[in-house]
Design an enzyme around this catalytic site. Sequence first.
Site, PDB file in Angstrom:
ATOM      1  N   GLN A 153      42.439  62.684  53.211  1.00 35.97           N
ATOM      2  CA  GLN A 153      42.732  63.848  52.383  1.00 35.97           C
ATOM      3  C   GLN A 153      41.753  64.983  52.667  1.00 35.97           C
ATOM      4  OE1 GLN A 153      43.631  60.934  48.668  1.00 35.97           O
ATOM      5  NE2 GLN A 153      43.503  63.073  48.085  1.00 35.97           N
ATOM      6  N   ARG A 191      44.523  61.193  41.212  1.00 32.73           N
ATOM      7  CA  ARG A 191      45.340  62.325  40.752  1.00 32.73           C
ATOM      8  C   ARG A 191      44.690  62.990  39.547  1.00 32.73           C
ATOM      9  NH1 ARG A 191      51.799  62.471  41.327  1.00 32.73           N
ATOM     10  NH2 ARG A 191      51.969  64.706  41.267  1.00 32.73           N
ATOM     11  N   CYS A 192      43.457  63.402  39.744  1.00 31.94           N
ATOM     12  CA  CYS A 192      42.645  63.823  38.619  1.00 31.94           C
ATOM     13  C   CYS A 192      41.498  64.637  39.159  1.00 31.94           C
ATOM     14  CB  CYS A 192      42.116  62.564  37.944  1.00 31.94           C
ATOM     15  SG  CYS A 192      40.592  62.748  37.039  1.00 31.94           S
ATOM     16  N   GLU A 231      47.935  67.567  39.093  1.00 35.88           N
ATOM     17  CA  GLU A 231      47.332  66.479  38.347  1.00 35.88           C
ATOM     18  C   GLU A 231      47.600  66.531  36.857  1.00 35.88           C
ATOM     19  OE1 GLU A 231      43.543  67.109  39.982  1.00 35.88           O
ATOM     20  OE2 GLU A 231      44.042  66.000  41.784  1.00 35.88           O
TER      21      GLU A 231
END
Lengths: 831, 216
Positions: A245, A392-393, A766
Amino acid sequence: MSSESDNTTEPTEYQHDDDGGPQPEKHCGHGRGGMGEEVTRKEDKRFITGRGNYVDDIKKPRMLHCEIVRSPHAHARIEDIDGSRAMALDDVVAVLTADDLLEHGLATMPTLMDDTQDVLVNDKVKFQSQEVAAVIATDRYAAKDGAEKVEVEYDVLDPVIGAEEALEDDAPVIREELDDQDDNHIFDWETGDAEATDAVFDAADVTVEEQMEYQRLHPAPIETCGCVADWDPGDDKMTVHMTSQAPHAHRTLFSQVSGIPEHKVRIVSPDVGGGFGNKVPIYPGYVVAAAASYVLERPVKWVEERSENIQTTGFARDYDMTGELAATENGEIKGVKVDVLADHGAYNAAAQPSKFPAGFFNIFTGSYDIEAAHGSLTAAYTNTAPGGVAYRCSFRVTEAVYLIERMVKVLADELDLDPAEIRRRNFIPSDAFPYESATGWNYDSGDYEKALDKALEMADYDHYREEQQRRIEEDADKLIGIGISSFTEVVGAGPGKQCDIAGIEMFDSADLRVNPTGNAVLRVGVQTQGQGHETTFAQIIAEELGMDVDNIVVEHGDTDTEPYGLGTYGSRSTPVAGAAAAVAARKVRDKAKSIAANELEAAEEDIEWDRESGEFHVAGAPERSITITEIAAGAYMNHPGSEEPGLEATNYYDPPEMTYPFGSYIVIVEVDRETGEVDFEKFVAVDDCGNRINPMIIEGQIHGGLAQGIGTAMMEHVTYDDNGNVTGGDFMNYLLPTAKEIPNFDTGHTVTPSPHHPIGAKGVGESPTVGSPPAIVNAVVDAMSHSGVSHVEMPMTPDAVWEALDEAELTLEPSANVDFAFDTSEEPADD
Amino acid sequence: MTDKREITLTVNGTERTVEAEPRKLLVHAIREDLDLTGTHIGCDTGNCGACTVLKDGEPIKSCLTFAVQADGSEIMTVEGMEDLPEASGELHPLQEGFREEHGLQCGYCTPGMIMSGKALLDENPDPEEGEIREAISGNLCRCTGYQNIVKSIEYAADELNKEPAAADGGTVTAEQRFADDDFDCGVENCCGGPSTETPHVEGADPQFDDVGGDDT
Ligand code: FES
Ligand code: FES
């Protein structure tokens, strides 16, 4: 126009009059594909035709396969490793152990939190499935055969599972190799003003307290982690195709770990099959594959199996939290306190900006104007896999939002107030922005009541409140629960002075080159894993330059060609790289004006750009206009003497502030008193991510995040038994929701642009994972709160809900047609 | 290690031979021997469905099947979709559905979803939402929340059911579809928008016009 270092003055030039009302159903291809259009995705064709190119699809001549030998024990000293029987197999080329890596200085690697993790275990195994040796063979089956033949002798030690146990005085010390480490304590962290908070609590009419665990989760993208490392002895260059990522940051780290100069390291992140924070850290497998390629001078592929992915790579959450609120009797919240026990696993390998050991957890005052706040946290090592990644935060915001949104529900029940009303009484008012919170965050913009009102209306709130009451009065078999979460996120890290990853400031970048024929290539430093960057970034350029979206190609993921960036996580792509793209486009537009002036034989000051048509024209004479395509030709074929030829610009964007997307989610559930099963009646999500680039993609992101929120609240848990065996470590035992568990969602939006972002956007990926778990838990609790239930731990499996019903004496005897497939007497497995 | 056997598969209509050990999984034969990498691997327990292919028309998880077990069978993978007659040399309506309805994000689950969708529509050309959800319940998607995948398959069902309506025998174009559905982008003289003398201006953003439909 601002210079590269002067981003703070970049105005939100793009003004959007979207009031959250109706939107076009679908992009018909008749606009240019700019901001706000539902452009279908440019990347889709290769995926729907099977032409995607993921890491495991890569095949190179002479490529070898790497299989990792993993420890069956959670805590054990390695007495001996014998790879000779594996080496005796025809197709096995090498067996690597820590000793081999030591020779190359690769036996250990730094984590993102400055801890040191074994690449292959040198002395002591610290969690089950830890990497002990690696077998390199000519094909994947042979590599597995070899791994089975590697003999490892272990001296098994007592494992330490659970942060509380780890901090007991007599707990075995896991990290005894570290100087000064004579217990399992990692760090303490504190935020806010303890004294002021105590004062507020002393004076309060009412205080409430609740303990809640945010269980250990795994991001579990459907593609696991992996790489193909390829050392080229001809060029002395290491190329690694990997599931990353953050390819640029990984290049720097790879270079630091390996000693290969950075310009001789190339990281390519090809198509990535989901990331969600799992693909931010560097894992031992990548390093082993690279080391093997270096030693053997052949390409080496390493791809995890699912069980290896869940059992060893970055987990998320695992915060045991105790929250307290102090309030007046009419529900005005005066203070919030929180105390956390954090399980970090065997290494401190959380993935967050280095100055934030607990991430952005101190955003826990949420959407509310709270006078005083205090938080404390203790982190511990345990004999479990390392992690604490931002699933996802935006770095522990999920835990913070869960805490405050659950506590508001607890307070509402204590005061017998409507949970919507109590929120309304405490929201930061829309005219108070920019707003500084008690823990020091600078909220950019918000209108929380508007989002809540919209959600209440969409959910038909009053109707369901009545229905809920009716069912209680009639002692119905199924209870109704209504849960609300009015969350605020903080995303888009930098600013670089505040936020860095391993010392590198968290800016991001865009490089825009317009070709002579009028189309363009945009290269960005972030990396999509499904977010649709190839489309949304092209839309930003289409909007800002007046080009058709089809004429822009977006490239990412190759460190040899893309500008340096910090990657995609923490919803930072739109806030940071999106801003960089807009600024780069505006720089090009500035230069385009001078070319337009030359072409139209007018003074440069007289050239205006019209956002609506996307064309440049002479002020007061709209018929004397020129398109970007004509300007591009001019830039290469007839450039004005005052300018360099060509038409391109680069921007490195260091955001002046973070952005604060928000929303209100309302979940209505039906709880079955016989079985403890929970059914979703209605799931409403109103989001505000500022100005919207592509509503279709935003909605898709929301759907996906909500499904993950449901997985979190209802199903997912990485569990361990007392011996440190992972009991929730594959898709048989770590349950992802399927199409049957996920309802249809009703999505809506409001638009409150970010005042400091060039296009007023905030980032959205998110919000749904962050915002939905408390709404879901609040709903299930709400179904039982009339009988005194104040909390149910996640995951709220039917047996957990049934236990809660039973304690509140709400269970009904199963009717004849209910088949109890599960044993309700069994305790859920210990974490 | 073990003896290899020669197996013959008809893959997407073409006969192919593979030399494989008896223990080789079909998914590895497809991906690594036949180089058809559209079929993916997402787990080691048969749960995720990323490896779904059609074997003699039935959806199977190719990670739970040995290549030798497929000897002599017909295998269809996502790469074969464009060659089907319904695709008319372009995208198959299922593929088009995934794109039009935003039924994919990272794309990793997508080929498996498309194959499960194909198996469903072959059996049941006009499925209910619940039937679609049931049919794809063996395919995990971590990105989309499934809602748009359901819509994608519904899109394909609609397209396939009205296929004969295309006058030229080809697929119905997006434009025709917009017309059929009374779609209105709000721009004058465009997609069913109000008709005036002035032609539609290229570049006008339909976003800001008040149009029908609400995303809520
Ligand atoms: S790879 Fe076949 S089901 Fe997961
Ligand atoms: S689109 Fe990513 S897993 Fe389905």
